[in-house]
Write a protein that holds these residues in place. Sequence first.
Motif, PDB file in Angstrom:
ATOM      1  N   ILE A   1       0.890  -1.268  -0.068  1.00 20.46           N
ATOM      2  CA  ILE A   1      -0.013   0.222   0.043  1.00 20.46           C
ATOM      3  C   ILE A   1       1.044   1.204  -0.164  1.00 20.46           C
ATOM      4  O   ILE A   1       1.937   1.383   0.532  1.00 20.46           O
ATOM      5  CB  ILE A   1      -0.790   0.060   1.243  1.00 20.46           C
ATOM      6  N   ALA A   2       0.493   2.105  -0.682  1.00 20.18           N
ATOM      7  CA  ALA A   2       1.179   3.605  -0.638  1.00 20.18           C
ATOM      8  C   ALA A   2       0.233   4.543  -0.034  1.00 20.18           C
ATOM      9  O   ALA A   2      -0.960   4.863  -0.625  1.00 20.18           O
ATOM     10  CB  ALA A   2       1.325   4.154  -2.280  1.00 20.18           C
ATOM     11  N   PRO A   3       0.300   4.895   1.112  1.00 20.16           N
ATOM     12  CA  PRO A   3      -0.272   5.630   1.954  1.00 20.16           C
ATOM     13  C   PRO A   3      -0.260   7.276   1.141  1.00 20.16           C
ATOM     14  O   PRO A   3       0.810   7.811   0.507  1.00 20.16           O
ATOM     15  CB  PRO A   3       0.346   5.968   3.319  1.00 20.16           C
ATOM     16  N   SER A   4      -1.452   8.093   1.460  1.00 24.67           N
ATOM     17  CA  SER A   4      -1.394   9.284   1.097  1.00 24.67           C
ATOM     18  C   SER A   4      -0.425  10.326   1.743  1.00 24.67           C
ATOM     19  O   SER A   4      -0.257  10.000   2.987  1.00 24.67           O
ATOM     20  CB  SER A   4      -2.901  10.139   0.885  1.00 24.67           C
ATOM     21  N   PRO A   5       0.321  11.489   1.449  1.00 28.83           N
ATOM     22  CA  PRO A   5       1.328  12.289   1.914  1.00 28.83           C
ATOM     23  C   PRO A   5       0.672  12.588   3.489  1.00 28.83           C
ATOM     24  O   PRO A   5       1.507  12.644   4.472  1.00 28.83           O
ATOM     25  CB  PRO A   5       1.607  13.077   1.056  1.00 28.83           C
ATOM     26  N   GLU A   6      -0.567  12.957   3.596  1.00 32.87           N
ATOM     27  CA  GLU A   6      -0.858  13.477   4.820  1.00 32.87           C
ATOM     28  C   GLU A   6      -0.986  12.525   6.071  1.00 32.87           C
ATOM     29  O   GLU A   6      -0.886  12.998   6.994  1.00 32.87           O
ATOM     30  CB  GLU A   6      -2.251  14.158   4.610  1.00 32.87           C
ATOM     31  N   VAL A   7      -1.008  11.486   5.895  1.00 30.24           N
ATOM     32  CA  VAL A   7      -0.868  10.445   6.848  1.00 30.24           C
ATOM     33  C   VAL A   7       0.399   9.735   7.232  1.00 30.24           C
ATOM     34  O   VAL A   7       0.414   8.875   8.071  1.00 30.24           O
ATOM     35  CB  VAL A   7      -1.808   9.208   6.730  1.00 30.24           C
ATOM     36  N   MET A   8       1.321  10.019   6.348  1.00 28.04           N
ATOM     37  CA  MET A   8       2.832   9.635   6.815  1.00 28.04           C
ATOM     38  C   MET A   8       3.597  10.511   7.801  1.00 28.04           C
ATOM     39  O   MET A   8       4.385  11.241   7.446  1.00 28.04           O
ATOM     40  CB  MET A   8       3.357   9.605   5.194  1.00 28.04           C
ATOM     41  N   ASP A   9       3.210  10.381   8.955  1.00 30.32           N
ATOM     42  CA  ASP A   9       3.562  11.003  10.170  1.00 30.32           C
ATOM     43  C   ASP A   9       4.166  10.141  11.482  1.00 30.32           C
ATOM     44  O   ASP A   9       4.452  10.952  12.323  1.00 30.32           O
ATOM     45  CB  ASP A   9       2.448  12.118  10.718  1.00 30.32           C
ATOM     46  N   GLY A  10       4.227   8.960  10.986  1.00 31.12           N
ATOM     47  CA  GLY A  10       4.740   8.194  12.005  1.00 31.12           C
ATOM     48  C   GLY A  10       4.032   7.807  13.109  1.00 31.12           C
ATOM     49  O   GLY A  10       4.494   7.097  14.076  1.00 31.12           O
ATOM     50  N   SER A  11       2.639   8.144  13.187  1.00 31.86           N
ATOM     51  CA  SER A  11       1.634   7.688  14.023  1.00 31.86           C
ATOM     52  C   SER A  11       1.110   6.552  13.579  1.00 31.86           C
ATOM     53  O   SER A  11       1.619   5.912  12.810  1.00 31.86           O
ATOM     54  CB  SER A  11       0.716   8.806  14.332  1.00 31.86           C
ATOM     55  N   ARG A  12       0.283   5.973  14.759  1.00 25.85           N
ATOM     56  CA  ARG A  12      -0.395   4.616  14.608  1.00 25.85           C
ATOM     57  C   ARG A  12      -1.931   5.093  14.157  1.00 25.85           C
ATOM     58  O   ARG A  12      -2.342   6.212  14.496  1.00 25.85           O
ATOM     59  CB  ARG A  12      -0.598   3.681  15.711  1.00 25.85           C
ATOM     60  N   LYS A  13      -2.294   4.532  12.900  1.00 22.56           N
ATOM     61  CA  LYS A  13      -3.630   4.741  12.236  1.00 22.56           C
ATOM     62  C   LYS A  13      -4.273   3.369  11.953  1.00 22.56           C
ATOM     63  O   LYS A  13      -3.644   2.570  11.585  1.00 22.56           O
ATOM     64  CB  LYS A  13      -3.541   5.908  10.937  1.00 22.56           C
ATOM     65  N   VAL A  14      -5.517   3.279  11.882  1.00 24.04           N
ATOM     66  CA  VAL A  14      -6.257   2.164  11.438  1.00 24.04           C
ATOM     67  C   VAL A  14      -6.457   2.018  10.104  1.00 24.04           C
ATOM     68  O   VAL A  14      -6.682   3.032   9.324  1.00 24.04           O
ATOM     69  CB  VAL A  14      -7.846   2.195  11.944  1.00 24.04           C
TER      70      VAL A  14
END
Length: 504
Positions: free
Chosen positions: A261-274
């Motif tokens: 999966i390639a995440p969108s740039p705005e969620v690539m912040d090192g945090s945990r996400k669902v």
Amino acid sequence: MYYVRKVITIVILFVCIYDGIVVRASEAAGIVEVFTGEESLTVYVKGVPEEFSDISVQIGTADGTVTAVQPVTEQDVSMKTFVMLDNSVSIQQSDREKVAELLQNLISDRDNNEEMAICVFGEDITWLTEYTADYSVLKQAVEQIVYQDQNTYLTDVLYDLLVNELLADREDIYYRIIIVSDGVDNKTLGYTKEELYNLLKENPYPIYTIGCTNDENEELENMFALSRITQAESFLLSDVENTLDITNYLKKDRNIVRVEIAPSPEVMDGSRKVVKLSFGGEGTVASLSADVVMPQQMQVAEEEQKQEEMIKEPVKPEIMVQESTEDRKPLVIIAAVCIAVAGAIGSIVLLVIKRRKKKIQFESIDNDTLNELHDDLNSMEKTEFMDVNTAAGDGNTYCIWKQQGTYDIVLTDIHFSEKVFVTTLARNVIVGRKKGVCDIVLDYDKSVSNRHCEISVRCGKFYINDLRSSNGTFINGSRITSEVEIFTGNIVKLGRLEMKFEVR
């Protein structure tokens, strides 16, 4: 009427059976493992029917893009299987024979691209083989297993394995662990089973457990809980008539699908996400979700932008305020008086030094000599020793200063072993990306902050503290929020870099 009732009964029965199949299929499906890369995520999914080819991804409130979907068997290394065997004498002889048969089946019937490693454990872990696909090496290891009279501490052994081996050297490959033991036991001062469970929830690896006991006790239940937490299966060896049944069940992992999966740039912040995967397009048939750590590209980009703005920002000229001559007169008089007083004091100090120069000598000597002079030098900061053996009897005085110990600390990039950083630590060192400011400069990865963390030593103990870095400082996978003690062998994560800490 009879036929109508019969048809209705058949339809209801068919619906129930169909519904049952769907429920069981959805219960079997799941995300069993995840991997966070520098710019992408990999999700390993089991139990998904082949016809579910249309996959959509949602990460938090943003969308992701599926860039690759393939069975694990199509990879260069389909999976890595780590077998952990409890070789204590508490394993009964009848179970030992079954275990030997089971291990032989596993290595004989492994996937063509599968690599296996075998270890035995008691109080510590002993590797019998590294990861290998060589049948003869694996077979020889199984034949050399010897059962010993020893204590077995599965919790501590497994926790150390996860932190120091699997998490430290993580690759984008499907990993699974097979544990053969009679239960989970903890050291009195070791890790608790709750700490192990929490680590597995944050870093899931499928753990298949095989119980070697006729008694269902708390230790056995604690071991089987490892499988429940990691969505794997557990087996009680006494209930298994043919060990091939276990081998055939483990073959199901060959149907696991790797989804990149390639995440969108705005969620690539090192945090945990669902991360939610939906299968079947608009008419979604099934959906799966997991809590995943995001790549850290967003914070790296923000830090680079801040640095560029600081460079571009023009330097404001200082505004000089012209003072009148009248305003400066009192200041000039005060300054002159201060200079005169300072000169007088300096002259007195120099005179005293000259008079004592011939009688006082300062020498730095080693600890061996200090130990000969005094029985309790550990608590002594400065000792005055009179030299009474001089022929002239001039009574020269020697001031002996206890030298402060220094250490060499070593940071080694665990992914690039040629990158080794060594520096002397007397009190503290700064680690970061900026040259001229940091004692250890890690300028080859921009996810490291200019001043990322500080390592210090006090009373022979070593401590590390994060210096408000953008991407945080992690010790063995746990983020630190204040100063904590660090030990040789710990893995320090700074941004994307993972460094092994050592003291020499």
